[in-house]
Design a protein around this motif. Structure first.
Motif, short mmCIF file in Angstrom:
data_model
loop_
_atom_site.label_atom_id
_atom_site.label_comp_id
_atom_site.label_asym_id
_atom_site.label_seq_id
_atom_site.Cartn_x
_atom_site.Cartn_y
_atom_site.Cartn_z
N UNK A 1 0.84 -1.20 0.00
CA UNK A 1 0.00 0.00 0.00
C UNK A 1 0.87 1.24 0.00
N UNK A 2 1.94 1.21 0.81
CA UNK A 2 2.86 2.35 0.87
C UNK A 2 3.40 2.66 -0.53
N UNK A 3 3.84 1.62 -1.21
CA UNK A 3 4.42 1.79 -2.54
C UNK A 3 3.37 2.28 -3.54
N UNK A 4 2.15 1.78 -3.41
CA UNK A 4 1.10 2.19 -4.36
C UNK A 4 0.75 3.66 -4.19
N UNK A 5 0.84 4.18 -2.94
CA UNK A 5 0.57 5.61 -2.69
C UNK A 5 1.59 6.45 -3.44
N UNK A 6 2.87 6.05 -3.34
CA UNK A 6 3.92 6.80 -4.02
C UNK A 6 3.77 6.69 -5.54
N UNK A 7 3.47 5.49 -6.01
CA UNK A 7 3.33 5.29 -7.46
C UNK A 7 2.15 6.10 -8.02
N UNK A 8 1.05 6.15 -7.25
CA UNK A 8 -0.11 6.92 -7.70
C UNK A 8 0.24 8.41 -7.76
N UNK A 9 0.97 8.88 -6.75
CA UNK A 9 1.40 10.28 -6.75
C UNK A 9 2.27 10.58 -7.97
N UNK A 10 3.22 9.68 -8.27
CA UNK A 10 4.12 9.89 -9.40
C UNK A 10 3.36 9.82 -10.73
N UNK A 11 2.31 8.99 -10.81
CA UNK A 11 1.50 8.94 -12.05
C UNK A 11 0.80 10.29 -12.27
N UNK A 12 0.28 10.85 -11.17
CA UNK A 12 -0.38 12.17 -11.26
C UNK A 12 0.61 13.22 -11.74
N UNK A 13 1.81 13.17 -11.19
CA UNK A 13 2.86 14.12 -11.57
C UNK A 13 3.20 13.97 -13.05
N UNK A 14 3.40 12.74 -13.49
CA UNK A 14 3.80 12.48 -14.87
C UNK A 14 2.71 12.90 -15.86
N UNK A 15 1.45 12.67 -15.46
CA UNK A 15 0.34 13.07 -16.34
C UNK A 15 0.27 14.58 -16.50
N UNK A 16 0.68 15.30 -15.45
CA UNK A 16 0.68 16.77 -15.53
C UNK A 16 1.79 17.27 -16.45
N UNK A 17 2.84 16.44 -16.63
CA UNK A 17 3.95 16.80 -17.50
C UNK A 17 4.97 17.73 -16.87
N UNK A 18 4.78 18.04 -15.57
CA UNK A 18 5.71 18.99 -14.95
C UNK A 18 5.90 18.72 -13.45
N UNK A 19 7.17 18.73 -13.01
CA UNK A 19 7.49 18.72 -11.58
C UNK A 19 8.74 19.58 -11.40
N UNK A 20 8.56 20.75 -10.81
CA UNK A 20 9.68 21.66 -10.59
C UNK A 20 10.64 21.09 -9.55
N UNK A 21 11.93 21.41 -9.72
CA UNK A 21 12.95 20.90 -8.81
C UNK A 21 12.66 21.35 -7.36
N UNK A 22 12.28 22.62 -7.21
CA UNK A 22 11.96 23.12 -5.87
C UNK A 22 10.77 22.41 -5.27
N UNK A 23 9.75 22.15 -6.09
CA UNK A 23 8.56 21.42 -5.64
C UNK A 23 8.93 19.99 -5.22
N UNK A 24 9.84 19.37 -5.96
CA UNK A 24 10.28 18.01 -5.63
C UNK A 24 10.98 17.98 -4.26
N UNK A 25 11.87 18.95 -4.02
CA UNK A 25 12.54 19.01 -2.72
C UNK A 25 11.52 19.22 -1.59
N UNK A 26 10.54 20.10 -1.84
CA UNK A 26 9.51 20.34 -0.82
C UNK A 26 8.69 19.09 -0.55
N UNK A 27 8.36 18.35 -1.61
CA UNK A 27 7.61 17.10 -1.44
C UNK A 27 8.40 16.07 -0.64
N UNK A 28 9.69 16.01 -0.91
CA UNK A 28 10.54 15.07 -0.17
C UNK A 28 10.55 15.43 1.32
N UNK A 29 10.71 16.72 1.62
CA UNK A 29 10.70 17.18 3.01
C UNK A 29 9.32 17.01 3.64
N UNK A 30 8.29 17.27 2.88
CA UNK A 30 6.91 17.13 3.33
C UNK A 30 6.63 15.67 3.73
#
Length: 542
Positions: free
Chosen positions: A343-372
């Motif tokens: 389940x843990x892995x599926x949560x991350x994979x679903x998040x990454x699918x949403x990101x990829x579908x949007x076509x954009x993930x800023x480097x600053x946003x990625x660092x914030x997500x990691x810290x979040x």
């Protein structure tokens, strides 16, 4: 802050010293242990303690020989001798080795803390002299690069005295009024990994190598000076100085110059990096504006489609496409509480699918997500009963494993975070179901005459030593070794009422192989020796 090493072959004595020492009062943040002289010498060589408390009679390597070796190899190490023997040779070696004190066993709180105070005073005296020497040298030898770094960083942070900055610029760049400046922000994407694999974790040495490559002679008409961001070790400030007001061609040459340096860093050192170029300003006091734009560009670099090495403009998608893992908190808590790795892995994979579908993930946003995510997992772990002491080890996790240069590596870092927290939480939850602190008390009540080892319980229940001892004290009002001592002394008192038993036999029955040490321990506990106690009991019999 200081580090102490206790060397004694008797674990109860080591624990007694740990209980009696006012470590926090003396500024001692770490107390290490070794059970013989040989192990102690290895600990000195690896851990480099400031103070060592050492027994004189130990297996493998005795105290006098240990003191001779450390006196030769580590002359700044401060020693306190603890011994149950008043042997002249032992005392002579202690004096020769310039030890702080020679304490008899059993140790007393006042004596050990007095000795620690003297040891700390000696260490602070040495440190003060070294500090004064270094400060004198620093004032005398302040180099031009340091002056440049201080001046440029003050301008970047916009915290400066105008007259001081003008004087500094005039000193190392007399024609600064006829130049233009810009900031380029270089991000090292695999700094920790390269530091570990190629520089023996020496970040200063790695930074030196990186800035040396960047500061090599550049394009004609452009002067380059680089230095490490004092607050963020993965970032390098590059200040380019252009003669006069540079043309558009000169600005293009600056981008070409930085791209060459990035390729050379990867070729020579293995460092993978990207750069964000701030605009050129004719006024050095606008360096902060150049930096802010470079930082904005860096934070908006799209890690889903990072084909370039050098970036000149911020990505406009950053204003529209922001991503967060916070809405997943309830589901993540459920997965962690029930050890649902899938389940843990599926949560991350679903998040990454949403990101990829949007076509954009800023480097600053990625660092914030990691810290979040890290903060979210930390809070969940606390709620599920993981102690703050156990969570402290998370700090050691953030390193080379959590660097990323693209979306695939970013996803891997998120997976690592949830897995490591998941493993920690699962261990605690298993322990909660299986552990009963009364088992330790029962064990001591039955086997008080044996050598009580904390590791027996920490290994059985997968619990930290500190947390185990804390739980025992909360339940019974005393530490594990204090309770074991209480049981032994009460049993000894009971056995002394039998005049047919010799004191030597009684000492062995309650777990003391040395009659002399038993007598001292008994007197320290009851303020009367075993012989005196037996005589008093005999006088009271009808």
């Amino acid at each position: 802050m200081y580090k102490v090493l206790i060397i004694d072959d008797e674990e109860p004595l080591r624990e007694a010293i740990k209980i009696l020492g006012d470590w926090e009062l003396h500024g001692i943040t770490e107390v290490l242990e070794a059970e013989n002289g040989k192990e102690g010498l290895e600990a000195v060589r690896v851990q480099r303690p400031d103070i060592v408390l050492v027994d004189m009679r130990m297996p493998k390597l005795e105290g006098p020989e240990f003191l001779q070796i450390v006196e030769s190899e580590y002359p700044d190490l401060v020693a306190i001798v603890i011994s149950g023997y008043n042997d002249f040779n032992y005392m002579r070696q202690a004096i020769k080795s310039n030890t702080v004190d020679y304490l008899p066993k059993p140790v007393k709180k006042a004596e050990i803390n007095k000795a620690l105070s003297v040891a700390i005073a000696r260490l602070e005296g040495k440190r003060k002299k070294i500090k004064e020497y270094n400060e004198r040298n620093m004032a005398i030898n302040m180099s031009l690069p340091m002056l440049k770094q201080h001046t440029y960083f003050s301008l970047i942070e916009k915290k400066f005295n105008i007259q001081t900055i003008k004087a500094n610029l005039a000193y190392f760049q007399p024609d600064y009024a006829n130049t233009s400046l810009q900031v380029i922000l270089l991000r090292l994407l695999n700094l920790e990994k390269i530091a570990v694999t190629k520089f023996n974790q020496e970040l200063d040495l790695l930074h030196f190598a990186v800035t040396n490559v960047i500061n090599e002679s550049g394009e004609e008409g452009i002067a380059c000076y680089s230095f490490v961001h004092p607050k963020k070790q993965s970032d390098i400030f590059i200040v380019l100085t252009h003669k006069g007001n540079p043309s558009q061609a000169a600005k293009y040459e600056a981008a070409s110059f930085i791209k060459q340096r990035i390729k050379k860093l990867e070729e020579l050192i293995g460092i993978i990096s990207i750069a964000a170029i701030g605009p050129v300003y004719p006024d050095p006091f606008s360096l902060n504006e150049s930096y802010k734009i470079a930082e904005q560009i860096m934070n908006t670099i799209n890690i889903l489609d990072r084909k370039e090495l050098v970036f000149n403009e911020p990505d406009e998608q950053a204003k529209l496409k922001m991503h967060s893992l916070t809405p997943k908190a309830p589901l993540m808590r459920h997965a962690l509480e029930h050890d649902g790795r899938g389940i843990r892995h599926s949560i991350i994979k679903e998040y990454m699918r949403t990101v990829e579908l949007s076509g954009y993930l800023g480097l600053g946003n990625a660092y914030r997500n990691q810290e979040e995510l890290s903060m979210l997992l930390y809070d969940i772990a606390l709620e599920l009963g993981v102690s703050s002491e156990e969570l402290a080890q998370v700090k050691g996790w953030i390193g080379a494993d959590f660097e990323f240069k693209d979306a695939a590596e970013f996803e891997r870092t998120l997976m690592l975070l949830v897995d490591r927290y998941g493993e920690l939480i699962a261990t605690v939850l298993i322990w909660k179901k299986a552990f009963d602190v009364n088992e330790i008390k029962s064990y001591i009540d039955r086997f008080y005459f044996q050598d009580i080892k904390i590791s027996l319980f920490t290994e059985k229940y997968f619990i930290s030593r500190v947390h185990l001892m804390k739980l025992f004290k909360e339940e019974f009002g005393c530490g594990i070794y204090e309770y074991a001592q209480k049981v032994r002394m009460e049993k000894a008192k009971e056995l002394l009422n039998d005049p047919m038993l010799q004191i030597q036999v009684i000492s062995e029955l309650v777990g003391y192989s040395n009659n002399h040490y038993f007598s001292k321990a008994f007197k320290n506990y009851y303020q009367i020796s075993p012989t005196e106690y037996r005589a008093r009991q005999s006088d009271n019999r009808p």
